[in-house]
Design a protein around this motif. Structure first.
Motif, PDB file in Angstrom:
ATOM      1  N   VAL A   1       0.830  -1.206   0.000  1.00 35.84           N
ATOM      2  CA  VAL A   1       0.000   0.000   0.000  1.00 35.84           C
ATOM      3  C   VAL A   1       0.866   1.259   0.000  1.00 35.84           C
ATOM      4  CG1 VAL A   1      -1.662   1.350   1.343  1.00 35.84           C
ATOM      5  CG2 VAL A   1      -1.963  -1.136   1.113  1.00 35.84           C
ATOM      6  N   ASN A   2       1.820   1.320   0.912  1.00 35.65           N
ATOM      7  CA  ASN A   2       2.585   2.557   1.109  1.00 35.65           C
ATOM      8  C   ASN A   2       3.697   2.767   0.088  1.00 35.65           C
ATOM      9  OD1 ASN A   2       1.097   3.357   3.377  1.00 35.65           O
ATOM     10  ND2 ASN A   2       2.395   2.182   4.770  1.00 35.65           N
ATOM     11  N   ASN A   3       4.378   1.701  -0.273  1.00 33.54           N
ATOM     12  CA  ASN A   3       5.515   1.831  -1.187  1.00 33.54           C
ATOM     13  C   ASN A   3       5.124   1.629  -2.643  1.00 33.54           C
ATOM     14  OD1 ASN A   3       6.791   2.028   1.252  1.00 33.54           O
ATOM     15  ND2 ASN A   3       8.323   0.460   0.866  1.00 33.54           N
ATOM     16  N   ALA A   4       4.363   0.552  -2.909  1.00 32.77           N
ATOM     17  CA  ALA A   4       3.986   0.243  -4.291  1.00 32.77           C
ATOM     18  C   ALA A   4       2.684   0.916  -4.723  1.00 32.77           C
ATOM     19  CB  ALA A   4       3.867  -1.271  -4.471  1.00 32.77           C
ATOM     20  N   ARG A   5       1.975   1.517  -3.768  1.00 29.41           N
ATOM     21  CA  ARG A   5       0.710   2.213  -4.062  1.00 29.41           C
ATOM     22  C   ARG A   5      -0.306   1.296  -4.732  1.00 29.41           C
ATOM     23  NH1 ARG A   5       1.366   6.213  -0.561  1.00 29.41           N
ATOM     24  NH2 ARG A   5       3.304   7.367  -0.914  1.00 29.41           N
ATOM     25  N   LEU A   6      -0.356   0.045  -4.271  1.00 32.25           N
ATOM     26  CA  LEU A   6      -1.290  -0.907  -4.857  1.00 32.25           C
ATOM     27  C   LEU A   6      -2.672  -0.787  -4.222  1.00 32.25           C
ATOM     28  CD1 LEU A   6       0.867  -4.163  -5.123  1.00 32.25           C
ATOM     29  CD2 LEU A   6       0.419  -2.449  -6.882  1.00 32.25           C
ATOM     30  N   ASP A   7      -3.680  -1.033  -5.039  1.00 28.37           N
ATOM     31  CA  ASP A   7      -5.061  -1.126  -4.566  1.00 28.37           C
ATOM     32  C   ASP A   7      -5.296  -2.588  -4.206  1.00 28.37           C
ATOM     33  OD1 ASP A   7      -7.780  -1.127  -4.129  1.00 28.37           O
ATOM     34  OD2 ASP A   7      -8.324  -0.886  -6.241  1.00 28.37           O
ATOM     35  N   VAL A   8      -5.142  -2.921  -2.922  1.00 31.98           N
ATOM     36  CA  VAL A   8      -5.240  -4.317  -2.500  1.00 31.98           C
ATOM     37  C   VAL A   8      -6.213  -4.452  -1.331  1.00 31.98           C
ATOM     38  CG1 VAL A   8      -2.988  -5.091  -3.305  1.00 31.98           C
ATOM     39  CG2 VAL A   8      -3.163  -3.995  -1.078  1.00 31.98           C
ATOM     40  N   LYS A   9      -6.814  -5.641  -1.250  1.00 34.01           N
ATOM     41  CA  LYS A   9      -7.766  -5.937  -0.184  1.00 34.01           C
ATOM     42  C   LYS A   9      -7.456  -7.298   0.419  1.00 34.01           C
ATOM     43  CE  LYS A   9     -10.461  -2.365  -1.377  1.00 34.01           C
ATOM     44  NZ  LYS A   9     -10.644  -1.176  -0.512  1.00 34.01           N
ATOM     45  N   VAL A  10      -7.517  -7.388   1.730  1.00 28.48           N
ATOM     46  CA  VAL A  10      -7.445  -8.683   2.412  1.00 28.48           C
ATOM     47  C   VAL A  10      -8.778  -9.386   2.185  1.00 28.48           C
ATOM     48  CG1 VAL A  10      -7.231  -9.849   4.642  1.00 28.48           C
ATOM     49  CG2 VAL A  10      -5.891  -7.770   4.169  1.00 28.48           C
TER      50      VAL A  10
ATOM     51  N   LEU B   1      10.622  -1.448  10.194  1.00 27.62           N
ATOM     52  CA  LEU B   1      10.570  -2.178   8.932  1.00 27.62           C
ATOM     53  C   LEU B   1       9.714  -1.461   7.900  1.00 27.62           C
ATOM     54  CD1 LEU B   1      10.201  -5.801  10.312  1.00 27.62           C
ATOM     55  CD2 LEU B   1      12.250  -4.723   9.398  1.00 27.62           C
ATOM     56  N   SER B   2       8.832  -0.603   8.381  1.00 28.51           N
ATOM     57  CA  SER B   2       8.001   0.220   7.492  1.00 28.51           C
ATOM     58  C   SER B   2       7.935   1.612   8.096  1.00 28.51           C
ATOM     59  CB  SER B   2       6.589  -0.369   7.369  1.00 28.51           C
ATOM     60  OG  SER B   2       5.763   0.455   6.562  1.00 28.51           O
ATOM     61  N   PRO B   3       8.164   2.656   7.289  1.00 29.60           N
ATOM     62  CA  PRO B   3       8.151   4.010   7.846  1.00 29.60           C
ATOM     63  C   PRO B   3       6.787   4.435   8.356  1.00 29.60           C
ATOM     64  CG  PRO B   3       8.308   4.052   5.452  1.00 29.60           C
ATOM     65  CD  PRO B   3       8.499   2.630   5.864  1.00 29.60           C
ATOM     66  N   THR B   4       5.746   3.911   7.727  1.00 27.57           N
ATOM     67  CA  THR B   4       4.374   4.236   8.147  1.00 27.57           C
ATOM     68  C   THR B   4       3.520   2.980   8.096  1.00 27.57           C
ATOM     69  OG1 THR B   4       3.784   4.854   5.870  1.00 27.57           O
ATOM     70  CG2 THR B   4       4.472   6.641   7.356  1.00 27.57           C
ATOM     71  N   GLY B   5       2.485   2.975   8.918  1.00 22.79           N
ATOM     72  CA  GLY B   5       1.563   1.851   8.913  1.00 22.79           C
ATOM     73  C   GLY B   5       0.342   2.150   8.067  1.00 22.79           C
ATOM     74  N   ILE B   6      -0.653   1.310   8.187  1.00 22.92           N
ATOM     75  CA  ILE B   6      -1.939   1.527   7.514  1.00 22.92           C
ATOM     76  C   ILE B   6      -3.049   1.129   8.479  1.00 22.92           C
ATOM     77  CG2 ILE B   6      -1.055   1.142   5.176  1.00 22.92           C
ATOM     78  CD1 ILE B   6      -2.266  -1.682   5.309  1.00 22.92           C
ATOM     79  N   THR B   7      -4.236   1.670   8.237  1.00 22.81           N
ATOM     80  CA  THR B   7      -5.423   1.224   8.965  1.00 22.81           C
ATOM     81  C   THR B   7      -6.084   0.163   8.106  1.00 22.81           C
ATOM     82  OG1 THR B   7      -5.700   3.405   9.976  1.00 22.81           O
ATOM     83  CG2 THR B   7      -7.612   1.933   9.986  1.00 22.81           C
ATOM     84  N   VAL B   8      -5.930  -1.087   8.493  1.00 23.28           N
ATOM     85  CA  VAL B   8      -6.363  -2.204   7.659  1.00 23.28           C
ATOM     86  C   VAL B   8      -7.875  -2.189   7.435  1.00 23.28           C
ATOM     87  CG1 VAL B   8      -6.392  -4.710   7.423  1.00 23.28           C
ATOM     88  CG2 VAL B   8      -4.404  -3.574   8.453  1.00 23.28           C
ATOM     89  N   ASP B   9      -8.609  -2.083   8.522  1.00 17.03           N
ATOM     90  CA  ASP B   9     -10.075  -2.111   8.446  1.00 17.03           C
ATOM     91  C   ASP B   9     -10.624  -0.701   8.660  1.00 17.03           C
ATOM     92  OD1 ASP B   9     -12.700  -2.999   8.383  1.00 17.03           O
ATOM     93  OD2 ASP B   9     -12.687  -3.726  10.450  1.00 17.03           O
ATOM     94  N   PRO B  10     -11.407  -0.152   7.729  1.00 16.36           N
ATOM     95  CA  PRO B  10     -12.049  -0.823   6.585  1.00 16.36           C
ATOM     96  C   PRO B  10     -11.353  -0.606   5.248  1.00 16.36           C
ATOM     97  CG  PRO B  10     -13.090   1.280   6.937  1.00 16.36           C
ATOM     98  CD  PRO B  10     -11.978   1.187   7.958  1.00 16.36           C
ATOM     99  N   ASN B  11     -10.242   0.099   5.228  1.00 16.88           N
ATOM    100  CA  ASN B  11      -9.672   0.543   3.956  1.00 16.88           C
ATOM    101  C   ASN B  11      -9.128  -0.576   3.076  1.00 16.88           C
ATOM    102  OD1 ASN B  11     -10.174   3.199   4.820  1.00 16.88           O
ATOM    103  ND2 ASN B  11      -8.174   3.361   5.792  1.00 16.88           N
ATOM    104  N   TYR B  12      -8.598  -1.622   3.688  1.00 14.73           N
ATOM    105  CA  TYR B  12      -7.901  -2.638   2.899  1.00 14.73           C
ATOM    106  C   TYR B  12      -8.414  -4.043   3.187  1.00 14.73           C
ATOM    107  CZ  TYR B  12      -5.041   1.452   2.271  1.00 14.73           C
ATOM    108  OH  TYR B  12      -4.633   2.740   1.983  1.00 14.73           O
ATOM    109  N   VAL B  13      -9.704  -4.145   3.412  1.00 16.88           N
ATOM    110  CA  VAL B  13     -10.344  -5.430   3.691  1.00 16.88           C
ATOM    111  C   VAL B  13     -11.637  -5.534   2.894  1.00 16.88           C
ATOM    112  CG1 VAL B  13     -11.408  -6.888   5.459  1.00 16.88           C
ATOM    113  CG2 VAL B  13      -9.433  -5.507   6.039  1.00 16.88           C
ATOM    114  N   ASP B  14     -11.896  -6.719   2.348  1.00 14.95           N
ATOM    115  CA  ASP B  14     -13.189  -7.017   1.742  1.00 14.95           C
ATOM    116  C   ASP B  14     -13.523  -8.471   2.070  1.00 14.95           C
ATOM    117  OD1 ASP B  14     -15.455  -7.493   0.268  1.00 14.95           O
ATOM    118  OD2 ASP B  14     -14.719  -6.540  -1.572  1.00 14.95           O
TER     119      ASP B  14
END
Length: 343
Positions: free
Chosen positions: A99-108, A314-327
């Protein structure tokens, strides 16, 4: 890059055999081909899940599957960015990097394996029994085998060593090595510690020549070790066919993990791996990883692992997994269909 598994010609042949039967959920005349990344067997199961036509309602009608092998989770980021795969077996840190480095649109979208849950197996990190290494601090100046920088097991290693105030390059050296090559390199003295997967882990410990220095659970607690992640645009463009796919996918995992099918399931996996079933006695027991019965991932555990990875640097920034990257709509629909069919 990826190694396309010729052994999966069986699955392709099954698709042709199944094409003559109509599906009420088919979105188009041509089945959607789903390219899925994976890295380890028997843990991920992906290469064998589509090998039994009698448990697949929709294979070859609304979808087909092309499993593609990788060394670990992190190389699958590049493959997904290059549109070489549609789904990937990711670890938590790899999701954040995608998400942060490759800027991919991905969902768990689904569980694959969970570590250290309710007495089930936890990934083991072994040293030789005669190495003189009895605690983490004894690893100063030593070499550690990791399958891929940023993978789930790599994160567990770094978390354990960071807890003891030890860091890569300063206190020890990390060496990227494919999982199957780690045990012989430990044996030859080229590595001092490494991730050893089942069934090799069980066999080496039983030999008395190796011992467990720590487990992934020791480092991070119970975790969502690996999960299925999908390209968000691919999900939306093929939603109807993918509902069929996930129904079959969940049915297949449930068949393989059902105790009454264990003998046949283990033989299928052993044949794929070109091993004797006797070497896979851990499969689908408490010595194996936990798999959710409806493949629903532990999203909270994914978030916790990402937070740990950020703390480790290991990663400079995190992400908020739910709800942004979950389906989870696909596995939830699969559960609904399966439970409705059981009534």
């Amino acid at each position: 890059m990826a190694i396309r598994k010729g052994a999966l010609a069986l699955a392709t042949a099954l698709a042709a055999a199944l094409l003559t039967v109509a599906s009420p959920h088919t979105a188009s005349a041509d089945p959607v081909n789903i390219r899925i990344g994976w890295s380890t067997m028997p843990g991920h199961l992906i290469p064998v899940l589509y090998s039994k036509p009698d448990i697949l309602k929709h294979y070859g009608k609304s979808y087909t599957v092309e499993p593609i092998r990788f060394r670990g989770s992190s190389p699958q980021i590049t493959a997904m960015a290059a549109n070489e795969i549609d789904m990937a077996a990711f670890g938590p840190l790899v999701l954040a990097l995608a998400v942060n480095n490759a800027r991919l649109d991905v969902k768990v979208v689904a569980d694959i394996i969970q570590d250290g849950v309710d007495g089930y197996h936890s990934e083991t990190f072994l040293v030789r029994a005669d190495s003189g290494i009895d605690k983490i601090e004894d690893m100063k100046g030593k070499r550690i085998g990791t399958n891929a920088i940023g993978s789930a097991s790599d994160t567990a290693i770094r978390a354990m060593f960071r807890a003891k105030g030890m860091r890569d390059k300063r206190d020890f050296t990390m060496v990227e090595v494919a999982f199957p090559n780690i045990p012989p390199m430990i044996d030859e003295g080229k590595l001092d510690l490494g991730t050893v997967l089942q069934p090799m882990s069980k066999q080496l410990i039983a030999s008395g020549k190796y011992k467990v220095l720590f487990t992934s659970k020791d480092a991070m607690g119970p975790s969502q070790l690996v999960f299925l992640t999908a390209n968000g645009k691919f999900l939306e463009a093929n939603r109807t066919a993918l509902m069929d796919f996930f129904e079959d996918h969940v049915r297949a995992v449930r068949w393989f993990t059902d105790p009454k099918n264990r003998t046949e399931a283990v033989k299928i996996i052993a044949d794929f791996m070109q091993q004797s079933p006797d070497t896979l006695t851990h499969l689908f027991t408490k010595e194996d990883y936990f798999r959710d019965p409806f493949m629903i991932p532990n999203v909270k555990a994914i978030q916790e692992s990402i937070d740990i990875a950020v703390e480790l640097g290991l990663s400079p920034t995190g992400i908020t997994v739910d709800p942004n990257y979950v389906d989870l709509s696909f596995v939830e629909e699969a559960k609904r269909r399966i439970e409705a069919g059981a009534q």
